[in-house]
Scaffold this motif. Sequence first.
Motif, PDB file in Angstrom:
ATOM      1  N   LEU A 106       0.877  -1.289  -0.106  1.00  0.00           N
ATOM      2  CA  LEU A 106      -0.001  -0.077   0.164  1.00  0.00           C
ATOM      3  C   LEU A 106       0.912   1.347   0.005  1.00  0.00           C
ATOM      4  CD1 LEU A 106      -2.661  -0.965   2.589  1.00  0.00           C
ATOM      5  CD2 LEU A 106      -2.862  -1.193   0.176  1.00  0.00           C
ATOM      6  N   LEU A 107       1.827   1.230   0.801  1.00  0.00           N
ATOM      7  CA  LEU A 107       2.865   2.279   0.675  1.00  0.00           C
ATOM      8  C   LEU A 107       3.414   2.475  -0.624  1.00  0.00           C
ATOM      9  CD1 LEU A 107       4.655   4.543   2.436  1.00  0.00           C
ATOM     10  CD2 LEU A 107       6.451   2.554   2.472  1.00  0.00           C
ATOM     11  N   TRP A 108       3.664   1.559  -1.371  1.00  0.00           N
ATOM     12  CA  TRP A 108       4.602   1.689  -2.554  1.00  0.00           C
ATOM     13  C   TRP A 108       3.494   2.048  -3.574  1.00  0.00           C
ATOM     14  CZ3 TRP A 108       9.000   2.200  -1.791  1.00  0.00           C
ATOM     15  CH2 TRP A 108       9.787   1.301  -0.822  1.00  0.00           C
ATOM     16  N   HIS A 109       2.097   1.808  -3.428  1.00  0.00           N
ATOM     17  CA  HIS A 109       1.019   2.467  -4.355  1.00  0.00           C
ATOM     18  C   HIS A 109       0.865   3.864  -4.109  1.00  0.00           C
ATOM     19  CE1 HIS A 109      -2.617   2.370  -6.391  1.00  0.00           C
ATOM     20  NE2 HIS A 109      -3.087   2.967  -5.607  1.00  0.00           N
ATOM     21  N   LYS A 110       1.059   4.241  -2.765  1.00  0.00           N
ATOM     22  CA  LYS A 110       0.734   5.644  -2.648  1.00  0.00           C
ATOM     23  C   LYS A 110       1.883   6.540  -3.002  1.00  0.00           C
ATOM     24  CE  LYS A 110      -3.236   5.437  -0.623  1.00  0.00           C
ATOM     25  NZ  LYS A 110      -4.481   6.257  -1.707  1.00  0.00           N
ATOM     26  N   LEU A 111       3.136   6.032  -2.960  1.00  0.00           N
ATOM     27  CA  LEU A 111       4.516   6.484  -3.520  1.00  0.00           C
ATOM     28  C   LEU A 111       4.212   6.686  -5.022  1.00  0.00           C
ATOM     29  CD1 LEU A 111       7.157   7.456  -3.264  1.00  0.00           C
ATOM     30  CD2 LEU A 111       8.238   5.474  -3.829  1.00  0.00           C
ATOM     31  N   HIS A 112       3.965   5.579  -5.705  1.00  0.00           N
ATOM     32  CA  HIS A 112       3.627   5.531  -7.238  1.00  0.00           C
ATOM     33  C   HIS A 112       2.483   6.677  -7.513  1.00  0.00           C
ATOM     34  CE1 HIS A 112       3.740   4.695 -11.479  1.00  0.00           C
ATOM     35  NE2 HIS A 112       2.457   4.028 -11.304  1.00  0.00           N
ATOM     36  N   GLU A 113       1.583   6.834  -6.636  1.00  0.00           N
ATOM     37  CA  GLU A 113       0.476   7.721  -6.995  1.00  0.00           C
ATOM     38  C   GLU A 113       0.696   9.048  -6.677  1.00  0.00           C
ATOM     39  OE1 GLU A 113      -2.969   7.103  -8.334  1.00  0.00           O
ATOM     40  OE2 GLU A 113      -2.174   5.333  -8.677  1.00  0.00           O
ATOM     41  N   THR A 114       1.524   9.188  -5.706  1.00  0.00           N
ATOM     42  CA  THR A 114       1.545  10.582  -5.347  1.00  0.00           C
ATOM     43  C   THR A 114       2.893  11.159  -5.780  1.00  0.00           C
ATOM     44  OG1 THR A 114       0.673  10.135  -3.022  1.00  0.00           O
ATOM     45  CG2 THR A 114       2.070  12.282  -3.239  1.00  0.00           C
ATOM     46  N   VAL A 115       3.859  10.346  -6.194  1.00  0.00           N
ATOM     47  CA  VAL A 115       5.345  10.999  -6.558  1.00  0.00           C
ATOM     48  C   VAL A 115       5.659  10.703  -7.937  1.00  0.00           C
ATOM     49  CG1 VAL A 115       7.424  11.256  -6.333  1.00  0.00           C
ATOM     50  CG2 VAL A 115       5.863  11.056  -4.257  1.00  0.00           C
ATOM     51  N   THR A 116       5.691   9.323  -8.440  1.00  0.00           N
ATOM     52  CA  THR A 116       6.233   8.950  -9.471  1.00  0.00           C
ATOM     53  C   THR A 116       5.191   8.841 -10.621  1.00  0.00           C
ATOM     54  OG1 THR A 116       5.979   6.656  -8.978  1.00  0.00           O
ATOM     55  CG2 THR A 116       7.979   7.625  -8.199  1.00  0.00           C
ATOM     56  N   ARG A 117       4.195   8.695 -10.582  1.00  0.00           N
ATOM     57  CA  ARG A 117       3.326   8.573 -11.765  1.00  0.00           C
ATOM     58  C   ARG A 117       3.036   9.863 -12.266  1.00  0.00           C
ATOM     59  NH1 ARG A 117      -2.131   5.222 -10.929  1.00  0.00           N
ATOM     60  NH2 ARG A 117      -0.696   3.937 -11.707  1.00  0.00           N
ATOM     61  N   LEU A 128      14.016  11.722  -7.589  1.00  0.00           N
ATOM     62  CA  LEU A 128      14.510  10.876  -6.394  1.00  0.00           C
ATOM     63  C   LEU A 128      14.441  11.829  -4.910  1.00  0.00           C
ATOM     64  CD1 LEU A 128      17.932   9.286  -8.013  1.00  0.00           C
ATOM     65  CD2 LEU A 128      15.649   8.366  -6.938  1.00  0.00           C
ATOM     66  N   LYS A 129      14.767  13.316  -5.151  1.00  0.00           N
ATOM     67  CA  LYS A 129      14.556  14.085  -4.088  1.00  0.00           C
ATOM     68  C   LYS A 129      12.940  13.943  -3.483  1.00  0.00           C
ATOM     69  CE  LYS A 129      18.120  17.413  -4.694  1.00  0.00           C
ATOM     70  NZ  LYS A 129      18.541  18.840  -5.215  1.00  0.00           N
ATOM     71  N   ARG A 130      12.223  13.953  -4.393  1.00  0.00           N
ATOM     72  CA  ARG A 130      10.613  13.927  -4.116  1.00  0.00           C
ATOM     73  C   ARG A 130      10.286  12.558  -3.565  1.00  0.00           C
ATOM     74  NH1 ARG A 130       7.230  16.728  -8.979  1.00  0.00           N
ATOM     75  NH2 ARG A 130       7.917  18.927  -8.672  1.00  0.00           N
ATOM     76  N   VAL A 131      11.086  11.393  -4.225  1.00  0.00           N
ATOM     77  CA  VAL A 131      10.896  10.181  -3.386  1.00  0.00           C
ATOM     78  C   VAL A 131      11.402  10.000  -1.964  1.00  0.00           C
ATOM     79  CG1 VAL A 131      11.608   7.744  -3.277  1.00  0.00           C
ATOM     80  CG2 VAL A 131      10.975   8.763  -5.637  1.00  0.00           C
ATOM     81  N   ARG A 132      12.533  10.724  -1.947  1.00  0.00           N
ATOM     82  CA  ARG A 132      13.171  10.640  -0.334  1.00  0.00           C
ATOM     83  C   ARG A 132      12.200  11.423   0.510  1.00  0.00           C
ATOM     84  NH1 ARG A 132      18.138  10.952  -3.287  1.00  0.00           N
ATOM     85  NH2 ARG A 132      18.882   8.662  -3.201  1.00  0.00           N
ATOM     86  N   TYR A 133      11.802  12.564   0.011  1.00  0.00           N
ATOM     87  CA  TYR A 133      10.645  13.460   0.975  1.00  0.00           C
ATOM     88  C   TYR A 133       9.398  12.531   1.230  1.00  0.00           C
ATOM     89  CZ  TYR A 133       7.564  17.232   2.121  1.00  0.00           C
ATOM     90  OH  TYR A 133       6.767  17.863   2.960  1.00  0.00           O
ATOM     91  N   PHE A 134       8.894  12.157   0.164  1.00  0.00           N
ATOM     92  CA  PHE A 134       7.700  11.227   0.731  1.00  0.00           C
ATOM     93  C   PHE A 134       8.052  10.152   1.410  1.00  0.00           C
ATOM     94  CE2 PHE A 134       5.410   7.483   0.054  1.00  0.00           C
ATOM     95  CZ  PHE A 134       4.101   7.784  -0.216  1.00  0.00           C
ATOM     96  N   MET A 135       9.040   9.444   1.461  1.00  0.00           N
ATOM     97  CA  MET A 135       9.541   8.545   2.528  1.00  0.00           C
ATOM     98  C   MET A 135       9.983   9.114   3.713  1.00  0.00           C
ATOM     99  SD  MET A 135       9.179   5.496   0.934  1.00  0.00           S
ATOM    100  CE  MET A 135      10.005   4.335   1.877  1.00  0.00           C
ATOM    101  N   ASP A 136      10.417  10.404   3.656  1.00  0.00           N
ATOM    102  CA  ASP A 136      10.767  11.122   5.106  1.00  0.00           C
ATOM    103  C   ASP A 136       9.729  11.493   5.894  1.00  0.00           C
ATOM    104  OD1 ASP A 136      13.532  10.433   4.889  1.00  0.00           O
ATOM    105  OD2 ASP A 136      13.882  12.460   3.954  1.00  0.00           O
TER     106      ASP A 136
END
Length: 151
Positions: A106-117, A128-136
């Motif tokens: 579910l976390l990977w899905h939200k990362l994809h929906e919010t940042v990478t898609r 990558l900065k956005r991905v790290r911000y999301f994860m942080d």
Amino acid sequence: MVKQGLHPSHQRQAERLAKQTANASTLHATTGQVTYVAGHKKNSALFISLLEALRRRYRRARNITLILDNYVIHKSRMVQSWLAENPKFILVFQPVYSPWINKIELLWHKLHETVTRNHQCHNMVPLLKRVRYFMDTVSPFPGSGYGTARM
């Protein structure tokens, strides 16, 4: 996920970076706390660095139980050797082909929906900065407003 319209050499470089950038993470079942590490490849060394991060984070815990999928890096000789020296870790493997059981999906899905898609980044560095911000900022997951965070 690489933006179209890049010069072919930049496109190839961005695709190489995308393949070389990997995350490994855990989701605490009770608190929703996310622990993650990033590396260049999704391999046993990356998984071990995640285990070491968990060992530091939960140093007072008697045991650390991880529920995992059956990805080969979770069962490698390198990991088995590391686990033999760190007996506080207990690995429980899910049934094969059952990703819906794994809450971190579910976390990977939200990362994809919010940042990478459909991102608008011109190269991998801002992505990558956005991905790290999301994860942080995603902890506790769910419930931290990750879906409404401005990227």
